[in-house]
Design a protein around this motif. Structure first.
Motif, short mmCIF file in Angstrom:
data_model
loop_
_atom_site.label_atom_id
_atom_site.label_comp_id
_atom_site.label_asym_id
_atom_site.label_seq_id
_atom_site.Cartn_x
_atom_site.Cartn_y
_atom_site.Cartn_z
N LYS A 238 -41.22 -6.64 -21.15
CA LYS A 238 -41.88 -7.12 -22.36
C LYS A 238 -42.08 -8.64 -22.32
CE LYS A 238 -39.34 -5.65 -25.74
NZ LYS A 238 -38.95 -5.44 -27.15
N THR A 239 -41.04 -9.35 -21.92
CA THR A 239 -41.12 -10.81 -21.86
C THR A 239 -42.17 -11.25 -20.84
OG1 THR A 239 -38.78 -11.02 -22.47
CG2 THR A 239 -39.81 -12.92 -21.40
N ALA A 240 -42.16 -10.62 -19.68
CA ALA A 240 -43.12 -10.98 -18.63
C ALA A 240 -44.55 -10.68 -19.06
CB ALA A 240 -42.79 -10.23 -17.34
N THR A 241 -44.74 -9.60 -19.82
CA THR A 241 -46.08 -9.27 -20.31
C THR A 241 -46.58 -10.32 -21.27
OG1 THR A 241 -45.59 -6.90 -20.09
CG2 THR A 241 -47.47 -7.50 -21.46
N GLU A 242 -45.71 -10.77 -22.18
CA GLU A 242 -46.10 -11.78 -23.16
C GLU A 242 -46.48 -13.10 -22.49
OE1 GLU A 242 -42.65 -11.93 -25.56
OE2 GLU A 242 -43.02 -10.01 -26.56
N ARG A 243 -45.81 -13.41 -21.38
CA ARG A 243 -46.06 -14.68 -20.71
C ARG A 243 -47.20 -14.62 -19.69
NH1 ARG A 243 -39.75 -16.22 -19.27
NH2 ARG A 243 -39.07 -16.71 -21.42
N ALA A 244 -47.62 -13.42 -19.34
CA ALA A 244 -48.61 -13.25 -18.27
C ALA A 244 -49.95 -13.91 -18.64
CB ALA A 244 -48.83 -11.77 -17.97
N ALA A 245 -50.44 -14.72 -17.71
CA ALA A 245 -51.72 -15.39 -17.91
C ALA A 245 -52.73 -15.03 -16.83
CB ALA A 245 -51.52 -16.90 -17.94
N ARG A 246 -52.25 -14.48 -15.71
CA ARG A 246 -53.10 -14.12 -14.58
C ARG A 246 -52.74 -12.72 -14.10
NH1 ARG A 246 -51.69 -17.72 -9.96
NH2 ARG A 246 -49.63 -16.96 -10.57
N PRO A 247 -53.65 -12.05 -13.41
CA PRO A 247 -53.30 -10.72 -12.87
C PRO A 247 -52.05 -10.76 -12.01
CG PRO A 247 -55.67 -11.05 -12.72
CD PRO A 247 -55.09 -12.37 -13.18
N GLU A 248 -51.87 -11.84 -11.24
CA GLU A 248 -50.70 -11.94 -10.36
C GLU A 248 -49.39 -11.87 -11.15
OE1 GLU A 248 -53.34 -13.78 -10.33
OE2 GLU A 248 -53.95 -14.37 -8.30
N ASP A 249 -49.42 -12.31 -12.41
CA ASP A 249 -48.20 -12.31 -13.23
C ASP A 249 -47.75 -10.90 -13.57
OD1 ASP A 249 -48.34 -15.08 -13.21
OD2 ASP A 249 -49.46 -15.17 -15.11
N MET A 250 -48.65 -9.93 -13.48
CA MET A 250 -48.30 -8.56 -13.85
C MET A 250 -47.43 -7.87 -12.79
SD MET A 250 -49.38 -8.20 -16.79
CE MET A 250 -50.63 -8.63 -18.01
N GLN A 251 -47.34 -8.45 -11.62
CA GLN A 251 -46.48 -7.86 -10.60
C GLN A 251 -45.03 -7.85 -11.07
OE1 GLN A 251 -47.26 -8.83 -6.52
NE2 GLN A 251 -45.11 -8.83 -5.98
N ALA A 252 -44.60 -8.94 -11.71
CA ALA A 252 -43.23 -9.00 -12.23
C ALA A 252 -43.00 -7.95 -13.31
CB ALA A 252 -42.94 -10.39 -12.78
N VAL A 253 -44.04 -7.68 -14.11
CA VAL A 253 -43.91 -6.68 -15.18
C VAL A 253 -43.68 -5.29 -14.60
CG1 VAL A 253 -45.05 -5.60 -17.15
CG2 VAL A 253 -45.42 -8.03 -16.67
N THR A 254 -44.53 -4.89 -13.66
CA THR A 254 -44.41 -3.52 -13.14
C THR A 254 -43.20 -3.35 -12.23
OG1 THR A 254 -46.07 -4.11 -11.44
CG2 THR A 254 -46.85 -2.93 -13.39
N THR A 255 -42.75 -4.43 -11.60
CA THR A 255 -41.49 -4.34 -10.84
C THR A 255 -40.34 -4.03 -11.80
OG1 THR A 255 -42.25 -5.87 -9.12
CG2 THR A 255 -39.88 -5.60 -9.37
N ALA A 256 -40.33 -4.71 -12.96
CA ALA A 256 -39.30 -4.44 -13.97
C ALA A 256 -39.45 -3.04 -14.56
CB ALA A 256 -39.38 -5.49 -15.08
N LEU A 257 -40.68 -2.59 -14.76
CA LEU A 257 -40.91 -1.25 -15.30
C LEU A 257 -40.40 -0.18 -14.35
CD1 LEU A 257 -44.51 -1.55 -16.81
CD2 LEU A 257 -42.36 -1.31 -18.06
N GLU A 258 -40.66 -0.37 -13.03
CA GLU A 258 -40.17 0.61 -12.05
C GLU A 258 -38.66 0.70 -12.10
OE1 GLU A 258 -38.24 2.03 -8.66
OE2 GLU A 258 -38.39 -0.14 -8.97
N ASP A 259 -37.99 -0.46 -12.18
CA ASP A 259 -36.53 -0.48 -12.23
C ASP A 259 -36.03 0.19 -13.51
OD1 ASP A 259 -33.99 -1.68 -10.99
OD2 ASP A 259 -33.89 -2.44 -13.05
N GLY A 260 -36.65 -0.17 -14.64
CA GLY A 260 -36.22 0.41 -15.91
C GLY A 260 -36.42 1.91 -15.97
#
Length: 422
Positions: free
Chosen positions: A232-254
Motif C-alpha cells: 500500500k505504501t509503495a503504491t501511494e508513493r509510486a510515480a513511475r512504472p518502475e516503482d510498481m516492481q516494489a509493490v508487486t514484489t511485496a504483494l507476492e510475499d504477502g
C-alpha cells in the motif's frame, strides 16, 4: 558441457565469459585452454588493445558448435559486456572463425565476412592479429571519411534544426500524455491487486489476540499484513512504472504468507514457495508447470495454480488477470510496456527477467524483453540465471538485438564450412 560445442567439456557460461572480457580482450574457453599458450594470448591481447578504434573482443572456442548456436551465444556475451564494436568467435586451431558487428559501427557484416576470408588459413594467433590490424584500418578510414561528411551535414542540420525542435516539442508532449495515461491505467490495476490481497487477508477473520491461536499461523498472518502494508505504501508513493516492481514484489510475499496462514489454520500442509500463477498472480503460489501457448504463439512452460492448471490440461481457458488498458481491459502481458515492472516484481524472487522472457515469448511484453542493450532488462530486474539458448549451458536468455551477422566459416551442426561461404 562447453558452451561452444558438444561432449564432456567445461561449462563456461555467457556470464562467465563476459566477466573475463571485462578485463581482457581475449577469453579462452576452458575446454581448449591447454591448446592456447599464455604467450599467444598475451600477444593477441596486446594487438587488440593497440587497435583501439577496431575495439574487438575475441572468444576462443573448441569450434564444435553450430554457426547459429555460436552467433546466439556470442550475442549473449556481447549484451552482457555492453562495450566493444566487434565480437569474434574462433576455434583454437584457427580454422573456423566468425565475427559479430555492432549495428552502426565501422564494420558491416559484409566487411566482416571479407576480413574473415582474407585471414583464412592462418593459425589462431596470427589470424586474430591480422584480422584486428585490417579492422583497425577500416575503422580509421571510416573515421576520416566521417569527419568530412560531418562538415557537409552540419550545414544541412542548421537548416532543419528549427523544424526539428518544433517537432520534438510536439512529440514530447504526446509521449508525456501517453505515459501519463499508461501510468494511470497501471496504478488502477495495481490498486486492484492490493485491494484483493487485503480482502483475502481479512477473510481469514483472525483474532491475533486469541491465546489459543497457533503461533506459526500468527507469524504467517503478521508477515502477510506487513507485506500488504508495504505494498500500500509503495503504491501511494509510486510515480513511475518502475516503482510498481516494489509493490508487486511485496504483494507476492504477502499472498504467499496469507496462503500459508490459511493452510495452517485449516490443518493443511503449508504450500511450497513457488512462483505465482502466471495466468493471474492474484491466485497466489503455483502448484505445477503446464504447457501453454498464447494466441498464435508457440507452447512454453508456465507456472499455474491448481485451478488454472486443471483448466489448461483439460483444454479449457485459464482465469487470466485482465488489467485496465485504455477504455477496456487486456491480459497483463499484452497491456503495454508499463506493465513490465509490474510483472517483474511478481517474479523477482524466481528468476526475474530470465523466467519471464521464456514465458512471455509471443506477447507484447515478450517482444519488448527481447530487445538489445538497454530496454526493459534493468527495469524488470532478475539475477544471473539465464534461460537456455543453443549450447550455452542455460545462460543466454537475453541474447537480444543490436548486433549484425552476415556469415563466417562456421558450419552447421559441427560440420564446418569454409572461407565465409556456407
Amino acid at each position: 558441457m562447453s558452451l561452444w560445442g558438444t561432449g564432456a567439456r567445461a561449462d563456461d557460461s555467457p556470464s562467465q565469459i563476459a566477466k573475463g572480457l571485462m578485463s581482457s580482450r581475449v577469453y579462452v574457453d576452458s575446454s581448449v585452454a591447454s591448446q592456447v599458450p599464455s604467450s599467444d594470448v598475451a600477444e593477441m591481447n596486446a594487438a587488440l588493445n593497440k587497435n583501439s578504434k577496431a575495439d574487438i573482443r575475441v572468444v576462443v572456442t573448441d569450434g564444435n558448435n553450430s554457426q547459429s548456436g555460436t552467433v546466439a551465444a556470442l550475442r549473449a556475451v556481447a549484451t552482457r559486456v555492453d562495450k566493444g564494436k566487434v565480437y569474434v568467435a574462433i576455434a583454437a586451431d584457427g580454422k573456423h572463425m566468425l565475427a559479430l558487428t555492432k549495428k552502426g559501427s565501422y564494420l558491416s557484416p559484409k566487411d566482416a565476412n571479407k576480413l574473415v576470408a582474407e585471414v583464412s588459413g592462418e593459425p589462431l594467433k596470427q589470424r586474430v592479429i591480422d584480422f584486428s590490424d585490417r579492422a583497425e584500418k577500416k575503422a580509421a578510414d571510416k573515421e576520416k571519411s566521417g569527419m568530412v561528411g560531418a562538415f557537409v551535414l552540419l550545414g544541412v542540420l542548421v537548416l532543419v534544426v528549427a523544424g526539428a525542435i518544433a517537432a520534438f516539442v510536439v512529440v514530447r508532449k504526446r509521449r508525456r500524455t501517453r505515459r501519463e495515461r499508461e501510468m494511470a491505467d497501471l496504478k488502477r490495476g495495481v490498486e486492484e491487486d492490493v485491494t484483493r490481497l487485503g480482502e483475502d487477508i481479512a477473510a481469514l477473520d483472525l483474532n491475533v489476540m486469541d491465546p489459543s491461536l497457533d503461533a506459526a499461523a500468527k507469524s504467517e498472518y503478521e508477515q502477510a499484513m506487513n507485506s500488504y502494508d508495504a505494498a500500500k505504501t509503495a503504491t501511494e508513493r509510486a510515480a513511475r512504472p518502475e516503482d510498481m516492481q516494489a509493490v508487486t514484489t511485496a504483494l507476492e510475499d504477502g499472498r504467499y504468507h496469507m496462503t500459508a496462514c490459511r493452510a495452517r489454520l485449516n490443518g493443511e500442509p503449508v504450500p511450497e514457495r513457488r512462483a505465482p500463477c502466471f495466468f493471474n498472480p492474484q491466485h497466489g503460489p503455483s502448484v505445477q508447470d503446464v504447457m501453454w501457448a498464447p494466441a498464435g504463439g508457440a507452447p512454453r512452460s508456465v507456472p499455474a495454480c491448481a485451478a488454472d492448471a486443471q483448466a489448461v490440461l483439460a483444454g479449457g481457458q485459464p482465469d487470466v488477470r485482465m488489467v485496465p488498458y485504455g477504455d477496456g481491459r487486456r491480459p497483463y502481458w499484452d497491456a503495454g510496456p508499463a506493465y513490465a515492472p509490474y510483472a517483474g516484481g511478481y517474479y523477482q524472487s524466481y528468476g526475474g527477467m530470465d523466467l519471464l522472457s521464456g514465458m512471455m515469448i509471443g506477447t507484447m511484453l515478450g517482444s519488448m524483453m527481447g530487445g538489445g542493450w538497454g530496454g526493459h532488462h534493468d527495469m524488470i530486474g532478475g539475477g544471473g540465471g539465464d534461460g537456455g539458448f543453443g549450447g550455452f549451458g542455460g545462460d543466454s536468455g537475453d541474447a537480444g538485438g543490436g548486433w549484425d551477422f552476415g556469415s563466417g566459416d562456421f558450419g552447421g551442426g559441427g560440420d564446418w564450412g569454409g572461407g565465409g561461404d556456407w
